[in-house]
Design a protein around this motif. Structure first.
Motif, PDB file in Angstrom:
ATOM      1  N   ARG A 103       0.829  -1.208   0.000  1.00 25.73           N
ATOM      2  CA  ARG A 103       0.000   0.000   0.000  1.00 25.73           C
ATOM      3  C   ARG A 103       0.865   1.259   0.000  1.00 25.73           C
ATOM      4  O   ARG A 103       0.506   2.276  -0.596  1.00 25.73           O
ATOM      5  N   MET A 122       0.676   4.240  -2.791  1.00 24.06           N
ATOM      6  CA  MET A 122       0.493   5.647  -2.452  1.00 24.06           C
ATOM      7  C   MET A 122       1.652   6.487  -2.999  1.00 24.06           C
ATOM      8  O   MET A 122       1.450   7.575  -3.547  1.00 24.06           O
ATOM      9  N   LYS A 149      -8.972  13.255  -4.343  1.00 24.80           N
ATOM     10  CA  LYS A 149      -9.774  12.087  -3.979  1.00 24.80           C
ATOM     11  C   LYS A 149      -8.948  10.802  -4.147  1.00 24.80           C
ATOM     12  O   LYS A 149      -9.002   9.905  -3.303  1.00 24.80           O
ATOM     13  N   ALA A 154      -6.560  10.620  -1.310  1.00 25.48           N
ATOM     14  CA  ALA A 154      -7.282  10.294  -0.068  1.00 25.48           C
ATOM     15  C   ALA A 154      -7.642   8.815  -0.026  1.00 25.48           C
ATOM     16  O   ALA A 154      -7.543   8.167   1.027  1.00 25.48           O
ATOM     17  N   ASP A 155      -8.037   8.263  -1.170  1.00 25.78           N
ATOM     18  CA  ASP A 155      -8.376   6.833  -1.239  1.00 25.78           C
ATOM     19  C   ASP A 155      -7.141   5.963  -0.956  1.00 25.78           C
ATOM     20  O   ASP A 155      -7.222   4.975  -0.217  1.00 25.78           O
ATOM     21  N   SER A 156      -5.989   6.329  -1.542  1.00 24.64           N
ATOM     22  CA  SER A 156      -4.780   5.530  -1.318  1.00 24.64           C
ATOM     23  C   SER A 156      -4.294   5.677   0.122  1.00 24.64           C
ATOM     24  O   SER A 156      -3.824   4.712   0.724  1.00 24.64           O
ATOM     25  N   ALA A 157      -4.432   6.895   0.685  1.00 25.95           N
ATOM     26  CA  ALA A 157      -4.037   7.104   2.085  1.00 25.95           C
ATOM     27  C   ALA A 157      -4.955   6.320   3.023  1.00 25.95           C
ATOM     28  O   ALA A 157      -4.512   5.733   4.020  1.00 25.95           O
ATOM     29  N   ARG A 158      -6.261   6.289   2.692  1.00 25.41           N
ATOM     30  CA  ARG A 158      -7.206   5.518   3.503  1.00 25.41           C
ATOM     31  C   ARG A 158      -6.908   4.028   3.408  1.00 25.41           C
ATOM     32  O   ARG A 158      -6.956   3.303   4.407  1.00 25.41           O
ATOM     33  N   SER A 159      -6.579   3.565   2.205  1.00 27.21           N
ATOM     34  CA  SER A 159      -6.243   2.153   2.021  1.00 27.21           C
ATOM     35  C   SER A 159      -4.999   1.783   2.824  1.00 27.21           C
ATOM     36  O   SER A 159      -4.937   0.717   3.455  1.00 27.21           O
ATOM     37  N   LYS A 170      -3.956   3.363   5.535  1.00 28.99           N
ATOM     38  CA  LYS A 170      -4.349   3.418   6.945  1.00 28.99           C
ATOM     39  C   LYS A 170      -5.041   2.136   7.382  1.00 28.99           C
ATOM     40  O   LYS A 170      -4.752   1.577   8.445  1.00 28.99           O
ATOM     41  N   ASN A 171      -5.940   1.633   6.541  1.00 29.00           N
ATOM     42  CA  ASN A 171      -6.647   0.389   6.864  1.00 29.00           C
ATOM     43  C   ASN A 171      -5.686  -0.796   6.954  1.00 29.00           C
ATOM     44  O   ASN A 171      -5.831  -1.659   7.819  1.00 29.00           O
ATOM     45  N   GLN A 177      -2.502  -0.546   7.756  1.00 29.28           N
ATOM     46  CA  GLN A 177      -1.727  -0.338   8.979  1.00 29.28           C
ATOM     47  C   GLN A 177      -2.527  -0.762  10.207  1.00 29.28           C
ATOM     48  O   GLN A 177      -1.995  -1.419  11.103  1.00 29.28           O
TER      49      GLN A 177
END
Length: 571
Positions: free
Chosen positions: A187, A191, A216, A219-224, A226-227, A229
């Motif tokens: 991931r 990112m 967007k 943000a999607d790659s950062a959220r992915s 984070k999930n 992690q």
């Protein structure tokens, strides 16, 4: 880690002294609670202040020595781990320099950057844990256990029950966490790829007003990430509370049973205090081992990614080639050449091409998008190896030359014009580091770059910035052509390298090429005007030679070339 240990190199002494000083520190720490019990059970019990002072002074001295050894082990660990990281980073970077284009194609640029940065940082941390924590904890575990059993073997049974429970929990966490951390690093790569692409194409993003879309996407790659992690950390965070629960349970049990033994006169108060100190040391060492293993689990994914690159088999090698074999002249010959990018691919990008180019000739290559023009010329400096047939340069198979000798005789101006941070002069001198100012100026005049360079306040000392952001696309192309000319190559390959300049400038550059009488010039172009004066023109279609000949001969053939010519000259 075994594969990487040889890279400790000149830091072996520091790496050896780190665990040695750790052992000295631990031995002293283990002995201090024993002296404390003697102060209580002998000195205080018998009111012998001389004995208390003597043993107390010894404890202070041992504490100071332990502090010294601890500080020295920390210093040597930092030197060894940072030095080790430097060597790994250097070796990894040098390995990447050896990669052929086909090797590079297997990895994305952001992934390689992550391996050179984040992954090596994780490796450094793992190395420090191995040389300090995984030495300190087992030595303390064994030493403190020995002393605790020596004081009271019955009471020691409490933590002998706890140790297997901790071991099972640690194994469970470690085995489940590794694949999650590996996914987390993927991931990271994704990112980083998104960020790199967005920053390098920021002008396009702004031109098309796509900032919201890119925001967007990020943000999607950062959220992915984070999930991923959180998924990995869910298991890791179980380690500390479970360890503390076991540790405090042991302490409560020992205080209870130890207190009863003091009441029953089967144990001295000083012995219980030192026993509790040893149990604390044992449980803390177990906790440190668990944290170290968790850290190694986190680093294991990084280590495997680093080793993957270091273990990559280089497709193009020249170890057994003759160092004295050099390119004598600029002839190029393709003998029944076939090539495909993927070894498992069924379709060939180039198929059964035979072509001879004499020294000093100017050859034009045209064709539609995907006709394998760039692929064909990439085989000349051996950026890729053929799958079938031979490519001869100077009358010798390119696979017989040392790669340095072959590529020193070939200059390429690629489709993507790359300039580096530094001055214009520094960039052009990539062609010849020892070139004089007058030589640099001369090639810039040939490439129609001298006028715009001198229009800058600092002239040839103008700083280009990262990637040449201070100059236009056409100016980049001319500077790259000048750089190639300064190399004075036997073979000069121009891959659509005048596409961003006007026709008048293109004509000036082509006129300069005529001065290169001993240089074979291969021009890939989309414009007929860029190749019409060439000695020979090759028309490629779907990886095969469709037509070849002079401009007049191809016009007479009434084929693809004539059709292109008429389209481009239609009024």
């Amino acid at each position: 880690m075994k594969k990487l240990m040889r890279l400790v190199g000149e830091y072996k002494t520091a790496a050896f002294l780190t665990p040695l000083f750790v052992i000295f520190e631990v031995v002293l720490e283990i002995y201090i609670p024993f002296l404390m019990s003697k102060i209580i059970d002998v000195g205080i019990k018998n009111s012998d202040m001389a004995y208390v002072s003597k043993i107390g002074g010894l404890m202070i001295l041992m504490s100071l020595l332990a502090l010294f050894f601890g500080a020295m082990s920390g210093r040597f660990a930092a030197v060894a781990s940072m030095g080790f990281g430097k060597n790994v980073r250097k070796t990894l970077f040098y390995k990447l320099q050896e990669f052929s284009f086909s090797n590079i194609d297997k990895y994305s640029t952001p992934s390689l950057i992550t391996r050179l940065t984040t992954d090596i940082t994780n490796l450094q941390n793992a190395f420090m844990m191995i040389t300090r924590m995984l030495v300190r904890s087992p030595v303390m575990l064994v030493g403190a256990t020995f002393m605790a059993v020596r004081i009271n073997s019955r009471l020691a049974m409490i933590f002998f029950i706890a140790i297997p429970i901790l071991a099972v929990a640690l194994i469970f966490i470690s085995t489940r966490a590794f694949p999650r951390f590996k996914e987390m690093l993927k991931r990271y790569d994704f990112m980083n790829s998104s960020v790199q692409e967005d920053l390098t194409s920021i002008r396009v993003v702004k031109t098309y007003v796509r900032e919201d879309y890119e925001n967007k996407k990020f943000a999607d790659s950062a959220r992915s990430l984070k999930n991923a992690q959180v998924g990995a950390e869910k298991l890791i965070i179980m380690n500390a509370p479970f360890m503390q629960f076991i540790m405090y349970s042991c302490m409560i049990s020992i205080s209870w049973f130890g207190g009863n033994m003091i009441i029953s006169k089967t144990m001295e108060a000083g012995q219980l205090m030192s026993f509790i100190s040893y149990v604390t040391q044992i449980l803390m060492s177990l906790m440190m081992i668990s944290f170290a293993f968790v850290g190694l689990v986190m680093s294991r994914a990084s280590i495997s990614r680093i080793v993957e690159v270091l273990g990559e088999k280089i497709d193009i090698t020249d170890d057994e080639n003759d160092e004295n074999l050099t390119v004598k002249e600029g002839s190029v010959e393709f003998k029944n050449v076939s090539f495909k990018y993927g070894k498992d691919s069924e379709n060939y990008n180039i198929e059964n091409i035979s072509l001879k180019i004499n020294p000093g000739e100017t050859v034009g290559i045209i064709g539609g998008t995907g006709s394998a023009k760039t692929t064909l010329v990439s085989l000349i400096p051996r950026l890729y190896d053929v799958n079938g047939g031979e490519v001869l340069v100077g009358g010798e198979d390119v696979r017989k030359y040392k790669i340095k000798n072959l590529r020193s005789a070939v200059a390429m101006v690629l489709q993507k014009n790359t300039l580096f941070s530094g001055s214009i002069s520094d960039n052009i001198k990539w062609g010849d580091l020892n070139a004089s100012y007058s030589e640099v100026e001369a090639v810039c005049k040939d490439a129609a770059a001298d006028d715009f360079v001198k229009s800058f306040p600092d002239g040839y000392d103008t700083d280009l910035g990262q990637g040449g952001v201070n100059v236009s696309g056409g100016q980049k192309q001319r500077l790259c052509i000048a750089r190639a000319l300064l190399k004075k190559p036997k073979i000069l390959i121009l891959d659509d390298s005048t596409s961003a300049v006007d026709t008048a400038t293109d004509a000036k550059i082509r006129e300069a090429f005529k001065k290169q009488k001993d240089t074979t010039v291969i021009i890939i172009a989309q414009r007929i005007t860029s190749v019409c004066e060439a000695d020979k023109i090759i028309v490629l279609d779907d990886g095969k030679i469709a037509e070849q000949g002079s401009h007049e001969e191809l016009i007479a053939q009434d084929g693809i070339y004539k059709e292109l010519y008429e389209l481009q000259n239609r009024k």
